[in-house]
Scaffold this motif. Structure first.
Motif, short mmCIF file in Angstrom:
data_model
loop_
_atom_site.label_atom_id
_atom_site.label_comp_id
_atom_site.label_asym_id
_atom_site.label_seq_id
_atom_site.Cartn_x
_atom_site.Cartn_y
_atom_site.Cartn_z
N LEU A 1 40.27 37.99 -128.69
CA LEU A 1 39.40 36.83 -128.18
C LEU A 1 40.04 35.61 -127.95
CD1 LEU A 1 36.36 37.88 -130.52
CD2 LEU A 1 36.36 38.02 -128.09
N VAL A 2 41.09 35.16 -128.61
CA VAL A 2 41.93 34.10 -128.32
C VAL A 2 42.80 34.51 -126.93
CG1 VAL A 2 44.14 32.56 -129.01
CG2 VAL A 2 42.19 33.03 -130.47
N GLY A 3 43.09 35.76 -126.93
CA GLY A 3 43.74 36.28 -125.60
C GLY A 3 42.99 36.27 -124.37
N ILE A 4 41.69 36.66 -124.63
CA ILE A 4 40.76 36.43 -123.72
C ILE A 4 40.35 35.01 -123.13
CG2 ILE A 4 38.18 36.63 -123.01
CD1 ILE A 4 38.13 39.36 -124.86
N LEU A 5 40.26 34.26 -124.25
CA LEU A 5 39.75 32.65 -123.72
C LEU A 5 41.05 31.94 -123.51
CD1 LEU A 5 36.98 32.84 -126.56
CD2 LEU A 5 36.81 32.64 -124.10
N GLY A 6 42.22 32.16 -124.03
CA GLY A 6 43.25 31.50 -123.84
C GLY A 6 44.06 31.88 -122.64
N SER A 7 43.83 33.03 -122.10
CA SER A 7 44.26 33.26 -120.67
C SER A 7 43.83 32.57 -119.73
CB SER A 7 43.84 34.96 -120.49
OG SER A 7 42.43 35.10 -120.43
N ARG A 8 42.35 32.00 -119.79
CA ARG A 8 41.92 31.36 -118.68
C ARG A 8 42.66 29.78 -118.54
NH1 ARG A 8 37.47 33.82 -121.38
NH2 ARG A 8 36.24 34.97 -120.02
N ALA A 9 42.83 29.17 -119.90
CA ALA A 9 43.67 27.99 -119.77
C ALA A 9 45.02 28.15 -119.38
CB ALA A 9 43.56 27.45 -121.21
N ILE A 10 45.84 29.37 -119.51
CA ILE A 10 47.18 29.72 -119.11
C ILE A 10 47.05 29.68 -117.44
CG2 ILE A 10 48.99 31.31 -119.14
CD1 ILE A 10 48.39 31.55 -122.40
N SER A 11 46.31 30.81 -117.35
CA SER A 11 46.29 30.92 -115.68
C SER A 11 45.76 29.97 -114.97
CB SER A 11 45.50 32.06 -115.46
OG SER A 11 43.89 32.02 -115.61
N GLY A 12 44.85 28.86 -115.34
CA GLY A 12 44.70 27.84 -114.51
C GLY A 12 45.53 26.97 -114.35
N THR A 13 46.54 26.71 -115.26
CA THR A 13 47.57 25.70 -115.36
C THR A 13 48.67 26.38 -114.66
OG1 THR A 13 47.13 25.18 -117.53
CG2 THR A 13 49.39 24.53 -116.78
N VAL A 14 48.87 27.65 -114.68
CA VAL A 14 50.04 28.30 -114.03
C VAL A 14 49.96 28.30 -112.71
CG1 VAL A 14 51.15 30.50 -113.58
CG2 VAL A 14 51.05 29.81 -115.85
N GLY A 15 48.51 28.74 -112.07
CA GLY A 15 47.92 29.04 -110.75
C GLY A 15 48.11 27.31 -110.04
N TYR A 16 47.66 26.31 -110.97
CA TYR A 16 47.71 25.31 -110.22
C TYR A 16 49.21 24.48 -109.87
CZ TYR A 16 47.24 19.86 -109.65
OH TYR A 16 47.03 18.74 -109.48
N TYR A 17 50.34 24.81 -110.70
CA TYR A 17 51.65 24.47 -110.58
C TYR A 17 52.58 25.43 -109.57
CZ TYR A 17 50.72 20.56 -113.71
OH TYR A 17 50.00 19.18 -114.32
N LEU A 18 52.19 26.66 -110.14
CA LEU A 18 53.14 27.66 -109.44
C LEU A 18 52.44 28.52 -108.61
CD1 LEU A 18 54.96 28.54 -112.71
CD2 LEU A 18 55.65 27.05 -110.93
N GLY A 19 51.23 28.63 -108.27
CA GLY A 19 50.42 29.38 -107.48
C GLY A 19 49.79 30.88 -108.28
N TRP A 20 49.12 31.27 -107.41
CA TRP A 20 48.28 32.44 -108.53
C TRP A 20 49.16 33.41 -108.43
CZ3 TRP A 20 47.44 37.10 -106.16
CH2 TRP A 20 47.67 37.65 -104.81
N ARG A 21 50.15 33.78 -107.72
CA ARG A 21 50.85 34.90 -107.66
C ARG A 21 51.88 35.11 -109.08
NH1 ARG A 21 50.88 37.93 -103.00
NH2 ARG A 21 50.03 36.93 -101.32
N GLY B 1 38.67 27.21 -121.51
CA GLY B 1 38.98 28.36 -122.29
C GLY B 1 39.33 28.08 -123.64
N ILE B 2 39.90 26.72 -123.63
CA ILE B 2 40.40 26.55 -124.95
C ILE B 2 39.10 26.21 -125.80
CG2 ILE B 2 41.38 24.54 -126.35
CD1 ILE B 2 43.16 23.97 -123.79
N ALA B 3 37.92 25.62 -125.36
CA ALA B 3 36.78 25.57 -126.22
C ALA B 3 36.31 27.17 -126.72
CB ALA B 3 35.85 24.98 -125.28
N GLY B 4 36.39 27.92 -125.63
CA GLY B 4 36.14 29.36 -126.01
C GLY B 4 36.90 29.95 -127.18
N ALA B 5 38.28 29.56 -127.24
CA ALA B 5 39.19 29.94 -128.00
C ALA B 5 38.71 29.44 -129.57
CB ALA B 5 40.44 29.66 -127.80
N ALA B 6 38.19 28.25 -129.73
CA ALA B 6 37.75 27.80 -130.92
C ALA B 6 36.45 28.64 -131.35
CB ALA B 6 37.24 26.35 -130.60
#
Length: 387
Positions: free
Chosen positions: A139-159, A249-254
């Motif tokens: 569940l931390v993977g599920i919810l943390g994934s959103r924070a990670i992908s949002g950050t990576v997508g913003y700085y490096l693009g979705w690919r 997603g960090i709130a969900g990880a909590a």
């Protein structure tokens, strides 16, 4: 072989990183829509196609864990996940990206092979606690994934997110090869016979039927929220970008940290009561979402509550079904999780439909209706048994 704490933590770690593959796409919907010149709700199809692929993989591949050695199966399917993630990263049409989404979902079923392996290697008195720890990683993977992908997508693009995920899974291949124990099969018949036994379990196991039905609706609620909240936050009054959306997603990880505690409670004499607690938390969370307005503290509180509620429902139900027929845990888990992720896929589609028809207020009313239906199902089964 019995599991020690380091084994359980390793399984939790691997489970979280692999299941994250299903959810990386959610905060990236806005970026993908812009690149392919699509509406945001149409680009959101990726979310339920990935979940549908997961349900397909669960139904067709997870039962093989009772028939073949699980470690070898885990390694092969993780290798397929690497290739699927690379296909998504190199996609230059939304059609190919949709195909890749289905394949990513189907090849991300490894956690549902790890969980029965852990259940088989755990003692009866510790099984619920072990499942709870691994579920925390999931569940931390599920919810943390959103924070990670949002950050990576913003700085490096979705690919870039899909390429990074492929690299992580490639590293996990070596880690699992070195450390995972072998798990001998418990079924010696044909694949056709293996699959046919599952329908017999559906008919003969009322606990399995109840747990699967309640999970279907609970997963529909959770999945519909995480899909629709992207559109809610990306539009006025917030106008958030993928970086900001992913951080929720960090709130969900909590909330996911409640899973070990729920696992311990599920080892008690009457674990079923945890389900109604979870449903009550879900309905309170939807009320918080409905009255959010511009008050993000209500929204964050709702995220924490909806995920704690989900842990109470899911971990309890999974512990209950693992106790039914030890020799058929993979097949029981196949039925249970396939139904759950069909619910997740249906929930994402429902959430997008409700958004198109009436945006956030209609979504909240629709979600509340589904939770009330789930409470009615719980009460119906309460008259039949206590389990």
């Amino acid at each position: 072989m019995k599991l020690n704490r380091s084994d359980v933590l390793l399984m939790s770690f691997c489970t979280g990183l692999i299941v994250a593959n299903i959810y990386y796409c959610q905060p990236l919907i806005i970026l993908i829509a812009k690149e392919f010149n699509l509406t945001e709700s149409y680009a959101g199809r990726m979310t339920y196609l990935t979940q549908a692929g997961y349900a397909i993989g669960l139904f067709l591949l997870v039962p093989l864990g009772d028939m073949f050695e699980r470690k070898k199966q885990i390694l092969i399917i993780t290798g397929i996940a690497v290739l699927s993630l690379l296909l998504a990263g190199f996609s230059h049409s939304f059609f190919v990206l949709q195909i890749a989404s289905v394949l990513i979902g189907a090849s991300s079923i490894v956690p549902q092979l790890i969980l029965p392996m852990a259940a088989n290697l755990s003692t009866d008195e510790n099984r619920g606690h072990t499942i709870g720890i691994i579920m925390s990683g999931l569940l931390v993977g599920i919810l943390g994934s959103r924070a990670i992908s949002g950050t990576v997508g913003y700085y490096l693009g979705w690919r870039a997110m899909f390429f990074i995920a492929a690299g992580l899974c490639f590293l996990l291949l070596f880690l699992m090869f070195k450390r995972f124990p072998k798990s001998l099969p418990t079924f010696s018949g044909t694949y056709r016979k293996l699959m046919s036994t599952m329908f017999g379990y559906i008919k003969s196991q009322p606990v399995l039927r109840e747990a699967s039905l309640i999970n279907f609706l609970a997963f529909a609620i959770l999945s519909s929220f995480w899909t629709t909240m992207v559109l809610f936050l990306a539009n006025p009054p917030f106008n958030f970008q993928s970086l900001q959306i992913g951080l929720f997603g960090i709130a969900g990880a909590a909330g996911a940290l409640a899973a070990p505690m729920v696992g311990k409670l599920s080892d008690g004499k009457d674990p079923r009561k945890n389900i109604i607690y979870g449903l009550i938390l879900q309905i309170i969370s939807i009320a918080a979402f409905y009255f959010t307005g511009t008050q993000l503290y209500l929204f964050i509180a709702g995220i924490i509550l909806i995920d704690i509620g989900q842990q109470a429902i899911h971990v309890t139900n999974q512990t209950r079904i693992y106790a039914l027929i030890p020799a058929a845990r993979n097949r029981l888990n196949t039925i249970f999780m396939s139904v759950s992720f069909v619910g997740a896929s249906a929930g994402s589609a429902l959430g997008l439909w409700l958004w198109d028809k009436g945006q956030w207020p209609l979504y909240c009313l629709g979600a509340a209706t589904v939770i009330i239906l789930n409470i009615c199902i719980y009460r119906f089964y309460s008259k039949k048994f206590k389990a």
